[in-house]
Design an enzyme around this catalytic site. Structure first.
Site, PDB file in Angstrom:
ATOM      1  CB  SER A   1      43.099  32.317  33.061  1.00 48.33           C
ATOM      2  OG  SER A   1      43.557  32.585  34.360  1.00 48.33           O
TER       3      SER A   1
ATOM      4  CE  LYS B   1      40.758  33.916  35.766  1.00 44.27           C
ATOM      5  NZ  LYS B   1      39.754  32.863  36.074  1.00 44.27           N
ATOM      6  CG  LEU B   2      45.541  40.917  33.463  1.00 44.39           C
ATOM      7  CD1 LEU B   2      46.083  42.321  33.747  1.00 44.39           C
ATOM      8  CD2 LEU B   2      46.466  40.160  32.516  1.00 44.39           C
ATOM      9  CE  LYS B   3      44.191  32.552  37.867  1.00 46.47           C
ATOM     10  NZ  LYS B   3      43.054  32.123  38.704  1.00 46.47           N
TER      11      LYS B   3
ATOM     12  CG  ASP C   1      40.684  34.571  39.527  1.00 40.42           C
ATOM     13  OD1 ASP C   1      40.336  34.774  40.705  1.00 40.42           O
ATOM     14  OD2 ASP C   1      40.672  33.433  39.000  1.00 40.42           O
TER      15      ASP C   1
ATOM     16  CG  ASN D   1      42.688  32.292  42.254  1.00 39.70           C
ATOM     17  OD1 ASN D   1      43.326  32.655  41.258  1.00 39.70           O
ATOM     18  ND2 ASN D   1      41.701  31.419  42.163  1.00 39.70           N
TER      19      ASN D   1
ATOM     20  CD  GLU E   1      37.514  34.194  38.511  1.00 35.24           C
ATOM     21  OE1 GLU E   1      37.874  34.749  37.455  1.00 35.24           O
ATOM     22  OE2 GLU E   1      37.591  32.967  38.678  1.00 35.24           O
TER      23      GLU E   1
ATOM     24  CG  ASP F   1      36.484  30.429  40.966  1.00 37.88           C
ATOM     25  OD1 ASP F   1      35.977  29.345  41.279  1.00 37.88           O
ATOM     26  OD2 ASP F   1      37.574  30.488  40.348  1.00 37.88           O
TER      27      ASP F   1
ATOM     28  CE  LYS G   1      37.413  27.902  38.105  1.00 33.92           C
ATOM     29  NZ  LYS G   1      38.442  28.140  39.146  1.00 33.92           N
TER      30      LYS G   1
ATOM     31  N   GLY H   1      37.597  27.533  34.300  1.00 36.27           N
ATOM     32  CA  GLY H   1      38.396  26.393  33.889  1.00 36.27           C
ATOM     33  C   GLY H   1      39.330  25.987  35.003  1.00 36.27           C
TER      34      GLY H   1
HETATM   35  O1  OSB Z   1      40.674  30.581  39.776  1.00 36.14           O
HETATM   36  O2  OSB Z   1      39.902  30.386  37.839  1.00 36.14           O
HETATM   37  C1  OSB Z   1      40.714  30.045  38.685  1.00 36.14           C
HETATM   38  C2  OSB Z   1      43.199  27.567  37.153  1.00 36.14           C
HETATM   39  C3  OSB Z   1      43.339  26.678  38.196  1.00 36.14           C
HETATM   40  C4  OSB Z   1      42.681  26.906  39.369  1.00 36.14           C
HETATM   41  C5  OSB Z   1      41.860  28.030  39.513  1.00 36.14           C
HETATM   42  C6  OSB Z   1      41.700  28.928  38.468  1.00 36.14           C
HETATM   43  C7  OSB Z   1      42.412  28.694  37.281  1.00 36.14           C
HETATM   44  C8  OSB Z   1      42.391  29.622  36.155  1.00 36.14           C
HETATM   45  C9  OSB Z   1      42.722  29.062  34.787  1.00 36.14           C
HETATM   46  O3  OSB Z   1      42.190  30.808  36.247  1.00 36.14           O
HETATM   47  C10 OSB Z   1      41.503  28.694  34.050  1.00 36.14           C
HETATM   48  C11 OSB Z   1      41.830  27.848  32.822  1.00 36.14           C
HETATM   49  O4  OSB Z   1      42.336  28.398  31.856  1.00 36.14           O
HETATM   50  O5  OSB Z   1      41.579  26.631  32.859  1.00 36.14           O
HETATM   51 MG    MG Z   2      39.045  31.956  39.699  1.00 36.63          MG
END
Ligand code: OSB
Ligand code: MG
Length: 367
Positions: free
Chosen positions: A135, A161-163, A188, A190, A213, A238, A262, A290
Site C-alpha cells: 500500500s 495499491k495507491l492511496k 484505496d 478511505n 477500495e 474495507d 481486516k 493491513g
Molecule cells: O485503508 O487499508 C487501509 C493502513 C492503516 C489504516 C488503513 C489502511 C492502511 C493501509 C496499509 O492501506 C495497509 C498495510 O500495509 O498494513
Molecule cells: Mg483500506
C-alpha cells in the site's frame, strides 16, 4: 483455560517513511499489545486501533480503557475460557471490535500454543506462502511516487495499491500505468469521495484497476451500490464491512464485488473466517488488508491470507516496508511471497530486547 492475568502494553515504532492517506499522515505506529497469561500458556494479540479515531471510531487509549474496564473483567469471569467463548462473553458490549479482536486473538494464541497447534491450520489455511502487495501512500509529487513504486516492484511486490483522494487520483494512476505497464494495480480512497464524484471516478475506468477500495463513507452502503453501477472499476469495501452480517448485506445490495478482510476491524480472526466463508459462498474474492501491524499481527494476518478464498494479493507486506526493527524476527519477501508461520499459535514471539525498546507503558491486570 483459566486466565491469571492480562498485560496491556503500549508500543511506539517509528515508520521507515511517513504514510499519508486521505485521513492523515502517520510517522509512528503507536499500538497496543494484549498479552494473556493462563495456567497453560501465554498468548499475544495486537490491537490495530491507531492513535486517533481517523480510520475508524476506535483509538488506542479508548481500546485500553474499554479492555481494562469492561472486556478483561467479562472474559476473566468465564469458567473454562476458550477463544470461541470470547465473542459471546463480549457480545453485550457494542462496538469496539478492534479491542475485542486483540483480546480474542491473545486467548486464541494461548489456547493454540497450549495445544501445540498453528493458527493457519486452525483457520483452514491451504497455502504455505501468500502473495504480497504493498500500500503506497500519497506523495508530494508524481516523481516521488514513481520512485517509491519502482523500488517496491524491484523488491518483488506483486501488486501495488495507491492511496487516493480528490486531487491525487487520475494523475498518479495514469503515471504508474504509463511507467510500469500492466502491473496489478488498485486504489484505496478511505472514504474520501461522495456519489456525486461518480463521473470523476469513472475516469479511472480505462486503467484496468483490480478494484477501488472504500470510495465513500463507511455508512454509505447504498451509495456504493449506486456507484458500482456507474463505474467499471470493481468496488471493494474495507471500512463498511464490520461483520459477516454486514458483508452479506453489502454483497446482496450490490455494494461491492470484492471485500478487504481486516480481522481487527471485524472483531477477530473467527469473524474474519466467517466473512471469508460468506464471500466464498457468493463468489466474491477476498484479500487480507493491513493496519501497519508489527510482526505479531502480521503473522496472524498471513495465516488468514492462506485460506482458499483469499485469491488476491494482500496488504501483507514485509517488515521492512514498515519498520527498521520489527518486534519479531522480520518477515522477509521471497519472490513476492511471505511464508505462513507453522509454529503453534500465531507462530512468532516478540524478541524481548526489541519489545522492551519500543514499549512506552505496561499495565498488568491481575485476575
Ligand atoms: O485503508 O487499508 C487501509 C493502513 C492503516 C489504516 C488503513 C489502511 C492502511 C493501509 C496499509 O492501506 C495497509 C498495510 O500495509 O498494513
Ligand atoms: Mg483500506
Amino acid at each position: 483455560m483459566k486466565l491469571t492475568g492480562v498485560e496491556l502494553r503500549r508500543i511506539s515504532l517509528p515508520l521507515v517513511s511517513p504514510f499519508r492517506t486521505s485521513f492523515g499522515t502517520e510517522t509512528t505506529r503507536d499500538a497496543l499489545l494484549v498479552r494473556v497469561v493462563s495456567t497453560e500458556a501465554e498468548g499475544w494479540g495486537e490491537c490495530v486501533a491507531m492513535s486517533g479515531p481517523l480510520y475508524s471510531s476506535e483509538y488506542v487509549d479508548g481500546a485500553i480503557d474499554v479492555l481494562r474496564r469492561f472486556f478483561v473483567p467479562a472474559v476473566a469471569s468465564v469458567e473454562r475460557l476458550s477463544a470461541v467463548g470470547v465473542g459471546p462473553a463480549l457480545a453485550k458490549f457494542h462496538g469496539h471490535r478492534m479491542a475485542k479482536a486483540a483480546l480474542e486473538t491473545a486467548v486464541l494464541d494461548a489456547e493454540l500454543r497450549a495445544e501445540g497447534r498453528p493458527l493457519a491450520r486452525e483457520l483452514g489455511a491451504v497455502h504455505d506462502r501468500v502473495p504480497c502487495g504493498v500500500s503506497v501512500g500519497i506523495m508530494d509529487s508524481i516523481g516521488e511516487l514513481l520512485d517509491a513504486v519502482g523500488a517496491y516492484l524491484d523488491e518483488g511486490y506483486l501488486r501495488i495499491k495507491l492511496k487516493i483522494q480528490p486531487g491525487w487520483d487520475v494523475e498518479p494512476v495514469a503515471a504508474v500505468r504509463e511507467r510500469f505497464g500492466d502491473v496489478l494495480l488498485q486504489v484505496d480512497a478511505n472514504t474520501a469521495y461522495s456519489v456525486s464524484d461518480a463521473r470523476h471516478l469513472a475516469r479511472l475506468d480505462p486503467f484496468d484497476l483490480l478494484l477501488i477500495e472504500q470510495p465513500l463513507d463507511e455508512e454509505d452502503v447504498l451509495g456504493h451500490a449506486e456507484l458500482a453501477r456507474l463505474i467499471k472499476t470493481p468496488v471493494c469495501l474495507d471500512e463498511s464491512i464490520t461483520s459477516a452480517r454486514s458483508a452479506a448485506a453489502a454483497i446482496s445490495l450490490g455494494a461491492c464485488s470484492i471485500i478487504n478482510v481486516k480481522p481487527g476491524r471485524v472483531g477477530g480472526y473467527l469473524e474474519a473466517r466467517r466473512i471469508h466463508d460468506v464471500c466464498v459462498a457468493h463468489g466474491i474474492p477476498v484479500w487480507c488488508g493491513g493496519m501497519l501491524e508489527t510482526g505479531l499481527g502480521r503473522a496472524a494476518n498471513v495465516a488468514l491470507a492462506a485460506l482458499p478464498g483469499f485469491t488476491l494479493p494482500g496488504d501483507t507486506s514485509a517488515s521492512s516496508r514498515y519498520y527498521q526493527t520489527d518486534i519479531t524476527t522480520p518477515f522477509t519477501l521471497e519472490n513476492g511471497h511471505l511464508p505462513v508461520p507453522t509454529a503453534p499459535g500465531v507462530g512468532v514471539d516478540p524478541l524481548p530486547d526489541q519489545l522492551a525498546a519500543v514499549t512506552t507503558t505496561t499495565e498488568w491486570l491481575p485476575l
